[in-house]
Design an enzyme around this catalytic site. Structure first.
Site, PDB file in Angstrom:
ATOM      1  N   HIS A 184      -9.671   3.700   8.216  1.00  0.00           N
ATOM      2  CA  HIS A 184     -10.121   2.375   7.799  1.00  0.00           C
ATOM      3  C   HIS A 184     -11.522   2.055   8.320  1.00  0.00           C
ATOM      4  CE1 HIS A 184      -5.924   1.429   6.630  1.00  0.00           C
ATOM      5  NE2 HIS A 184      -6.496   0.535   5.865  1.00  0.00           N
ATOM      6  N   ASN A 237       0.835  -1.207   0.000  1.00  0.00           N
ATOM      7  CA  ASN A 237       0.000   0.000   0.000  1.00  0.00           C
ATOM      8  C   ASN A 237       0.872   1.260   0.000  1.00  0.00           C
ATOM      9  OD1 ASN A 237      -2.381   1.407  -0.117  1.00  0.00           O
ATOM     10  ND2 ASN A 237      -3.034   0.937   1.971  1.00  0.00           N
TER      11      ASN A 237
END
Length: 487
Positions: free
Chosen positions: A374, A338
């Site tokens: 998240h 990521n």
């Protein structure tokens, strides 16, 4: 008679539309079931792969055309993907994009605009998490919206930097600072770009505008020579996709919650967590490799040239696959996984907290932001808390080995290198799986059950090392080494 016929015709058309929609739902649902996936997951995969025909169309018909046509194309295709996946809920992204444009125009290049953007976009995302939350991982409109949230916050910060004196900015800030005033169409095209709308990667408005203006090319005046690099990333993504599809029915997080898992020996529970922890990341690897291929195909992946003059296509790389698969350190995984999101957090959160004067505090707040970004589940907080703890301990251990003559000599013994590597990788992926357990199981009752079954091994191991390593360092590092370090 005419009105009656028209009414019948309208009824037939409406019925045909309903039937067509019904058949589409049925066929997708049936296909998803046969593949062992959910319909939403299948829609996501289809949408990601749709980027390739869109990119080919762009290359052949829109490259070097008027910029407004390209923005319209990106906006239309992105909205179509949003509708295909989430239906009328696409209004969430549309609303936030329009409001973000108004914030930039009405508040200008001010810190107020930046703070308003941050508070509004994060509040909208967190509200979305709150009202759509379940105990399981669901693909819903909040998934692409978290990607969009970072884009729009970054846009506001770069626009703010664009109003500052060049000399007051770092070289990195100068690269991303927006000097012009983006139009609504430009912001929409940037936000809805089909190669990154659903799962990323992150890229700046300036980089996007270079794409639209035909500047991201390896040969002046020609379409980017990027088909082969794009196919390489696509092929690698397909390899991971096939592997994940074949193995996913046999390696699941649900098994961690079963009595069968609890009844196995402790070593088996740890090994299963290790294997699952590595495997569960492959679904993200798959998506990012495929979307990177789309970005490369359009030219967005162009990143200048190497010293030998070879074009680099890694501007949108979210994965360094070889590093991810071979590096035995947690920091290596962070550096290879990521990538663009981590770079975004470093650029817009971590480095902007320099005024705190404490690197660990800045890092901790950055990870707290990532956890909230998240979602609101406790598992995200536990996961990123573990990352913070593990990275600190890993740095302490590396410094100890480097500065201790005894440990340095042991580490340099060639014949023991494979053994060291095996031990490092075992520790690395066992506790990566330990951290991912909380991340994937979300709710405290689930991850707590699993952690109890392995006696909170990760917390005990790393918290113990956190307090013990400084004393070992004091005992094993000669005083002259410490004085040399202080100088």
């Amino acid at each position: 008679m005419a009105s009656s016929a028209e009414g019948d015709e309208g009824t037939v058309v409406a019925l045909a539309g309903v039937l067509q929609s019904g058949f589409q739902e049925l066929s997708l649902n049936k296909l998803a079931t046969s593949l062992g996936a959910s319909e939403q997951a299948l829609r996501l995969i289809i949408s990601i792969f749709l980027g390739y025909p869109f990119a080919l169309f762009y290359r052949h018909y829109l490259f070097y055309k008027e910029t407004y046509l390209i923005h319209l194309f990106h906006t239309f295709t992105g909205l179509s993907i949003a509708y295909f996946n989430f239906g009328n809920q696409l209004y969430h992204s549309l609303l936030c994009i329009v409001l973000q444009f108004l914030i930039l125009r009405l508040m200008g290049r001010t810190i107020t605009a930046v703070l308003t953007t941050f508070c509004f976009q994060m509040a909208y995302l967190l509200a979305g998490y709150y009202y759509t939350a379940t105990g399981n991982y669901d693909i819903k409109w909040t998934m692409p919206h978290c990607v969009l949230t970072l884009k729009l916050i970054g846009l506001a910060v770069d626009y703010f930097d664009g109003g500052k004196d060049q000399n007051s900015l770092s070289s990195e800030q100068q690269k991303y600072a927006i000097r012009g005033v983006p139009s609504l169409l430009e912001v929409a095209g940037f936000s809805y770009f089909y190669g990154a709308f659903l799962v990323g990667p992150q890229f700046s408005m300036n980089h996007y505008m270079k794409l639209v203006q035909g500047e991201l090319i390896d040969i002046p005046g020609k379409i980017p020579n990027s088909i082969i690099p794009a196919l390489k990333r696509l092929s690698l993504g397909l390899f991971y996709l096939v592997g994940y599809t074949l193995l996913s029915p046999h390696i699941t997080e649900d098994y961690l919650l079963t009595e069968d898992y609890d009844n196995h020996p402790f070593w088996f529970r740890c090994m299963y967590m290790l294997i699952w922890g590595k495997f569960v990341l492959y679904k993200y690897v798959t998506c990012w490799l495929v979307t990177e291929g789309v970005c490369i195909l359009t030219g967005l992946g162009f990143n200048g040239f190497e010293e030998k003059g070879k074009a680099k296509w890694d501007a949108c790389a979210n994965m360094k696959v070889w590093l991810f698969e071979t590096n035995p350190r947690f920091t290596g995984t962070i550096a290879s996984f990521n990538i663009n999101t981590n770079a975004w957090v470093a650029r817009y959160i971590f480095k902007r907290l320099k005024f705190l004067g404490n690197k660990e505090l800045s890092q901790g707040l950055s990870l707290l932001f990532l956890a909230l970004w998240h979602g609101l589940h406790s598992g995200y907080l536990v996961c990123f808390q573990m990352e913070f703890l593990i990275v600190i301990v890993e740095r302490q251990a590396a410094r100890l080995i480097q500065e201790s003559p005894t440990l340095s000599k042991l580490a340099a013994i060639t014949v023991l290198q494979p053994f060291y590597y095996l031990v490092q990788q075992t520790i690395h992926w066992l506790f990566m799986g330990y951290s991912m357990t909380a991340f994937c199981l979300f709710t405290w009752d689930k991850w707590l059950k699993v952690y109890k079954s392995i006696y909170f091994l990760g917390h005990i191991f790393f918290l113990s090392l956190l307090f013990i390593l400084p004393y070992i360092h004091k005992a094993m590092v000669p005083r002259k080494e410490k004085l040399k370090k202080m100088e």
